[in-house]
Design a protein around this motif. Structure first.
Motif, PDB file in Angstrom:
ATOM      1  N   ASP A   1       0.778  -1.113   0.054  1.00 13.11           N
ATOM      2  CA  ASP A   1      -0.044  -0.064   0.015  1.00 13.11           C
ATOM      3  C   ASP A   1       0.888   1.187   0.053  1.00 13.11           C
ATOM      4  N   CYS A   2       0.661   2.223  -0.915  1.00  9.35           N
ATOM      5  CA  CYS A   2       1.432   3.356  -1.067  1.00  9.35           C
ATOM      6  C   CYS A   2       0.877   4.283   0.109  1.00  9.35           C
ATOM      7  N   LYS A   3       2.029   4.991   0.684  1.00 10.14           N
ATOM      8  CA  LYS A   3       1.985   5.751   1.721  1.00 10.14           C
ATOM      9  C   LYS A   3       1.207   7.186   1.670  1.00 10.14           C
ATOM     10  N   ASP A   4       1.417   7.537   0.444  1.00 11.60           N
ATOM     11  CA  ASP A   4       0.747   8.843  -0.080  1.00 11.60           C
ATOM     12  C   ASP A   4       0.256   8.989  -1.388  1.00 11.60           C
ATOM     13  N   ASN A   5      -0.238  10.005  -1.992  1.00 13.58           N
ATOM     14  CA  ASN A   5      -0.849   9.927  -3.195  1.00 13.58           C
ATOM     15  C   ASN A   5       0.016  10.107  -4.446  1.00 13.58           C
ATOM     16  N   LYS A   6       1.300  10.107  -3.968  1.00 17.16           N
ATOM     17  CA  LYS A   6       2.493  10.037  -5.067  1.00 17.16           C
ATOM     18  C   LYS A   6       3.040   8.464  -5.492  1.00 17.16           C
ATOM     19  N   GLY A   7       2.434   7.672  -4.369  1.00 17.63           N
ATOM     20  CA  GLY A   7       2.924   6.420  -4.449  1.00 17.63           C
ATOM     21  C   GLY A   7       2.093   5.303  -5.301  1.00 17.63           C
ATOM     22  N   VAL A   8       2.517   4.194  -5.134  1.00 19.51           N
ATOM     23  CA  VAL A   8       1.906   2.848  -6.090  1.00 19.51           C
ATOM     24  C   VAL A   8       1.325   1.925  -5.196  1.00 19.51           C
ATOM     25  N   THR A   9       0.020   1.646  -5.437  1.00 23.33           N
ATOM     26  CA  THR A   9      -0.373   0.414  -4.593  1.00 23.33           C
ATOM     27  C   THR A   9      -0.352  -0.851  -5.678  1.00 23.33           C
ATOM     28  N   ILE A  10       0.272  -2.077  -4.812  1.00 25.05           N
ATOM     29  CA  ILE A  10       0.413  -3.247  -5.610  1.00 25.05           C
ATOM     30  C   ILE A  10      -0.875  -3.986  -5.118  1.00 25.05           C
ATOM     31  N   SER A  11      -1.380  -4.643  -5.937  1.00 18.48           N
ATOM     32  CA  SER A  11      -2.379  -5.727  -5.477  1.00 18.48           C
ATOM     33  C   SER A  11      -2.358  -7.052  -6.262  1.00 18.48           C
ATOM     34  N   GLU A  12      -2.980  -8.209  -5.986  1.00 16.69           N
ATOM     35  CA  GLU A  12      -3.144  -9.406  -6.713  1.00 16.69           C
ATOM     36  C   GLU A  12      -4.445  -9.588  -6.836  1.00 16.69           C
ATOM     37  N   LEU A  13      -4.675 -10.148  -8.116  1.00 17.13           N
ATOM     38  CA  LEU A  13      -6.164 -10.459  -8.416  1.00 17.13           C
ATOM     39  C   LEU A  13      -6.797 -11.703  -7.505  1.00 17.13           C
ATOM     40  N   ALA A  14      -7.848 -11.468  -6.910  1.00 18.43           N
ATOM     41  CA  ALA A  14      -8.408 -12.791  -6.221  1.00 18.43           C
ATOM     42  C   ALA A  14      -8.940 -13.695  -6.994  1.00 18.43           C
ATOM     43  N   ASP A  15      -8.710 -14.886  -6.721  1.00 20.81           N
ATOM     44  CA  ASP A  15      -9.444 -15.964  -7.281  1.00 20.81           C
ATOM     45  C   ASP A  15      -9.550 -15.857  -8.855  1.00 20.81           C
ATOM     46  N   TYR A  16      -8.398 -15.843  -9.340  1.00 22.59           N
ATOM     47  CA  TYR A  16      -8.210 -15.614 -10.825  1.00 22.59           C
ATOM     48  C   TYR A  16      -7.312 -16.678 -11.391  1.00 22.59           C
ATOM     49  N   PRO A  17      -7.506 -17.649 -12.209  1.00 24.92           N
ATOM     50  CA  PRO A  17      -6.675 -18.867 -12.604  1.00 24.92           C
ATOM     51  C   PRO A  17      -5.285 -18.372 -13.120  1.00 24.92           C
ATOM     52  N   LEU A  18      -5.216 -17.312 -13.558  1.00 18.73           N
ATOM     53  CA  LEU A  18      -3.800 -16.907 -14.215  1.00 18.73           C
ATOM     54  C   LEU A  18      -3.323 -15.786 -12.809  1.00 18.73           C
ATOM     55  N   LYS A  19      -2.222 -16.070 -12.204  1.00 16.81           N
ATOM     56  CA  LYS A  19      -1.918 -15.188 -11.082  1.00 16.81           C
ATOM     57  C   LYS A  19      -1.480 -13.956 -11.311  1.00 16.81           C
ATOM     58  N   THR A  20      -1.992 -12.733 -11.336  1.00 19.39           N
ATOM     59  CA  THR A  20      -1.808 -11.565 -11.747  1.00 19.39           C
ATOM     60  C   THR A  20      -1.578 -10.663 -10.730  1.00 19.39           C
ATOM     61  N   LEU A  21      -0.632  -9.495 -11.030  1.00 16.62           N
ATOM     62  CA  LEU A  21      -0.506  -8.400 -10.223  1.00 16.62           C
ATOM     63  C   LEU A  21      -1.118  -7.104 -10.732  1.00 16.62           C
ATOM     64  N   LEU A  22      -1.587  -6.307  -9.984  1.00 14.57           N
ATOM     65  CA  LEU A  22      -2.168  -4.868 -10.441  1.00 14.57           C
ATOM     66  C   LEU A  22      -1.666  -3.734  -9.833  1.00 14.57           C
ATOM     67  N   PHE A  23      -1.030  -2.701 -10.511  1.00 19.12           N
ATOM     68  CA  PHE A  23      -0.282  -1.626  -9.978  1.00 19.12           C
ATOM     69  C   PHE A  23      -1.206  -0.473 -10.211  1.00 19.12           C
ATOM     70  N   THR A  24      -1.692   0.129  -9.186  1.00 16.91           N
ATOM     71  CA  THR A  24      -2.447   1.402  -9.581  1.00 16.91           C
ATOM     72  C   THR A  24      -1.991   2.641  -8.812  1.00 16.91           C
ATOM     73  N   SER A  25      -1.932   3.725  -9.506  1.00 13.82           N
ATOM     74  CA  SER A  25      -1.674   5.356  -8.932  1.00 13.82           C
ATOM     75  C   SER A  25      -2.358   6.117  -9.938  1.00 13.82           C
ATOM     76  N   GLN A  26      -2.366   7.580  -9.183  1.00 13.92           N
ATOM     77  CA  GLN A  26      -2.922   8.861  -9.930  1.00 13.92           C
ATOM     78  C   GLN A  26      -1.613   9.389 -10.490  1.00 13.92           C
ATOM     79  N   ASN A  27      -0.465   9.158  -9.889  1.00 15.59           N
ATOM     80  CA  ASN A  27       0.744   9.638 -10.407  1.00 15.59           C
ATOM     81  C   ASN A  27       1.522   8.872 -11.409  1.00 15.59           C
ATOM     82  N   LEU A  28       1.473   9.349 -12.533  1.00 10.04           N
ATOM     83  CA  LEU A  28       1.940   8.689 -13.843  1.00 10.04           C
ATOM     84  C   LEU A  28       3.495   8.163 -13.733  1.00 10.04           C
ATOM     85  N   GLU A  29       4.215   9.392 -13.238  1.00  9.99           N
ATOM     86  CA  GLU A  29       5.591   8.988 -13.272  1.00  9.99           C
ATOM     87  C   GLU A  29       5.964   7.938 -12.262  1.00  9.99           C
TER      88      GLU A  29
END
Length: 379
Positions: A249-277
């Protein structure tokens, strides 16, 4: 399977087994010999804003430009079929995977595109160059560093260090294009931060959540030519609607949150952020590490106007002959035969996805790698 090992230092790294010859970039032909020199086309210069508070003078201009140029190619008969006439359906089940019936779809077309269009960039290939020129819609490049406003130049020379936007004549969905880097001193075999940043700015500038951007890195004895694809999907891909479990979990609005998809047969990571850079920096760093392993196969899906990036790692399956495409990783499958389309089931497709997935141990190591890099480069 992807193998990981702990090295000294803060990163959990994949084993690197690329030979010195394989890791060398191919030299590009001199500028004066390039086949597209002297060609005039639309040039869209993307502004340098990363916070979203500065857009083009005509918001939505890039989206309109892409769609109008693509539709013009369709009217001219350059596409092999009308993809809007293809039947699609939701496959029954919890994940609501999507299927398309397209008897003219050629699954080997990307490989043919690489061979017939991307490889011969020098002189002496008139047939290939004719294809390249006919399929060129326009170009994108970075705007002036001191200006955050984007602009469209109706008739300009092909930029050095930009991207060629080429129509995909074998489309998987509406507006399907190739985004090919052009003008770099070396042929890009891997995903570089600068490339990914410009493409992410392109996706953000489009400002249309229907647009999905794809990148695929496969294991091969022959170095890849790094390029992207993009297309418009009327509905979100199934992976975009699945619940997630937070990994980092990112600590501020400039960071990136990393998650994994729940119950999906192909194990997948998701990166989300409002800060493109921040988002691009983290994903690009992780990809650069993965690309050092010649057995790593992975796909990227950029969605939601470049605020989300899905990472689909796949196992190395030489016997399979091919790997899942990014849209397949995302839950969108194409069938050539009516019988197979009608009988498609979530169980069958889940089995295909699971067969390409990392095992628990490999995925755990990948999550450790991503968190380690996130901590290291956090703003």
């Amino acid at each position: 399977m992807v193998s990981f090992k702990q090295l000294d230092g803060e990163y959990l790294l994949v084993k690197s087994n690329i030979g010195s010859e394989q890791s060398k970039c191919h030299q590009m032909p001199p500028r004066e010999n390039w086949c597209l020199s002297g060609i005039k086309t639309h040039l869209y210069l993307i502004g340098n804003s990363t916070e979203g508070n500065c857009v083009s003078a005509d918001e939505g201009l890039l989206d309109a430009l892409l769609l109008s140029e693509w539709e013009d190619c369709s009217w001219k008969g350059l596409l092999k079929y009308d993809v809007t006439m293809c039947e699609t359906k939701i496959i029954g089940g919890e994940k609501e995977l999507l299927a398309q019936l397209n008897d003219k779809w050629n699954s080997s077309f990307p490989a043919e595109f690489e061979k017939n269009t991307l490889q011969p960039l020098g002189p002496g290939k008139p047939t290939h160059m004719k294809i390249l020129r006919e399929n060129l819609l326009f170009c994108i490049a970075s705007g002036e560093k001191e200006s955050c406003q984007s602009q469209l130049i109706p008739s300009a020379a092909i930029p050095m260090d930009g991207f060629l936007i080429l129509v995909n004549v074998n489309p998987v969905e509406y507006g399907h294009i190739f985004l090919v880097p052009y003008g770099t001193k070396r042929r890009p075999e891997f995903l570089h931060k600068e490339m990914f940043y410009l493409i992410s700015r392109f996706a953000k500038e489009i400002s249309n959540c229907s647009l999905k951007v794809f990148f695929e890195h496969s294991s091969s004895t022959t170095p890849d030519y790094a390029y992207f694809q993009a297309a418009y999907f009327a509905n979100p891909l199934p992976v975009e609607l699945l619940p997630v479990i937070t990994v980092y979990d990112c600590k501020d609005n400039k960071g990136v949150t990393i998650s994994e998809l729940a119950d999906y047969p192909l194990k997948t990571l998701l990166f989300t952020s409002q800060n493109l850079e921040s988002l691009v920096g983290l994903v690009a760093e992780i990809c650069s590490i993965l690309q050092k392993d010649n057995n790593v196969v992975f796909n990227l899906l950029v969605s939601d106007c470049a605020t989300k990036v899905f990472l689909f790692p796949q196992v190395h399956l030489p016997a399979a002959g091919s790997h899942l495409s990014t849209w397949e990783c995302g839950g969108y499958f194409i069938y050539n035969k009516r019988s197979e389309f009608d009988s498609a089931s979530e169980a069958e497709l889940s089995e295909r996805l699971a067969a390409a997935s990392l095992d628990d141990q490999g995925f755990h190591a990948l999550k450790q790698l991503c968190c380690s890099v996130a901590v290291k480069i956090a703003p």
